[in-house]
Design an enzyme around this catalytic site. Sequence first.
Site, PDB file in Angstrom:
ATOM      1  N   ASN A   4      -6.735   2.345   0.875  1.00 47.55           N
ATOM      2  CA  ASN A   4      -8.019   3.055   0.835  1.00 47.55           C
ATOM      3  C   ASN A   4      -8.745   2.971   2.165  1.00 47.55           C
ATOM      4  OD1 ASN A   4      -8.033   4.108  -1.864  1.00 47.55           O
ATOM      5  ND2 ASN A   4      -8.321   2.008  -2.591  1.00 47.55           N
ATOM      6  N   GLY A  42      -9.783   1.990  -6.145  1.00 48.78           N
ATOM      7  CA  GLY A  42     -10.774   2.252  -5.110  1.00 48.78           C
ATOM      8  C   GLY A  42     -11.025   1.093  -4.174  1.00 48.78           C
ATOM      9  N   SER A  78      -5.660   0.806  -6.561  1.00 48.98           N
ATOM     10  CA  SER A  78      -5.284   1.616  -7.716  1.00 48.98           C
ATOM     11  C   SER A  78      -3.785   1.642  -7.978  1.00 48.98           C
ATOM     12  CB  SER A  78      -5.786   3.049  -7.526  1.00 48.98           C
ATOM     13  OG  SER A  78      -5.303   3.597  -6.314  1.00 48.98           O
ATOM     14  N   ASP A 112      -2.969  14.439  -8.735  1.00 44.63           N
ATOM     15  CA  ASP A 112      -3.716  14.249  -7.488  1.00 44.63           C
ATOM     16  C   ASP A 112      -2.808  14.102  -6.278  1.00 44.63           C
ATOM     17  OD1 ASP A 112      -2.743  11.634  -7.699  1.00 44.63           O
ATOM     18  OD2 ASP A 112      -4.680  10.775  -8.238  1.00 44.63           O
ATOM     19  N   HIS A 129      -1.344   9.119  -6.706  1.00 43.41           N
ATOM     20  CA  HIS A 129      -1.028   7.977  -7.572  1.00 43.41           C
ATOM     21  C   HIS A 129       0.280   8.207  -8.324  1.00 43.41           C
ATOM     22  CE1 HIS A 129      -5.452   7.680  -7.008  1.00 43.41           C
ATOM     23  NE2 HIS A 129      -5.147   6.402  -6.872  1.00 43.41           N
TER      24      HIS A 129
END
Length: 210
Positions: A98, A70, A33, A181, A184
Site C-alpha cells: 500500500n 489497507g 489486505s 478490482d 486482490h
Amino acid sequence: MARILRCSIILPIFFAITGAAPAAKNILFLGDSITAGYGLEISEAYPALIQAKIDAQHWNFAVINAGQSGDTSAGGLNRLNWLLKNHIDVLLLELGGNDGLRGLPAESTKKNLQTIIERSKKLYPNVKIVIAGMKVPPNMGADYAKQFNAIFPELAKKNQAALIPFILEGVGGVRELNLADGIHPTAKGHEKVAANVWKVLEPQLRGLSK
C-alpha cells in the site's frame, strides 16, 4: 485440526490424561489486505492454507493472521507492540504494497519495515524473519519502481532474513486469479500465493520442528 487465528490470544490446550500439550510455535503473519484475504473468507486466505500445509506435516505451529486491509508499513509498525505480547517464533512480514500504491517514499517504507524487524528481534532474539517481496505497477514510474522493488532484498540481506522475491508471482496481472478490482487474489489466486510462501517458509519451519 486448523489453528488459524486472527489477532487473538493463543490459549494453551490441556489434556486431562496426558497433561499440558507442548506449546505450539507461533508464526505471525503481519500484513495488509493480501494476508487478510480481502473479499474472501479467512479460511481461503493464504495464511490458512499455510496452516493446512503445516498440519499435513504434523508440525506443531500455529498461524496468527494479523492481516489488515489497507495497512501500510507505518500502520503495521503502530500495531506491532500489541501483536508482540504473544511470543512469536517466526515473523512473516508482508507489508509495503500500500505504501507503493500511494507513492510513499521508499526510504520511509524501508525504515518502518526495518524497525518492525528490530523490535521483533529485541523481544524475541531467536525469531526467524521471512520477508515477502512486493513490486509496484509500471505506472508508478521506473525510478520509483526501482527504489521500491529494492527495499525487500536489501532488508533480507541486511537482516539475514529469508526472502520471498515476489509474493504475487504468477498471480499479479493474471485476470482469472484476481477479483474484479484486478488487485486482490481470488481463492485460486491465494492457492498460488500460498505456494510462493511455502517454498521459502517450509525450510525455516523444518529447521524449527526438529
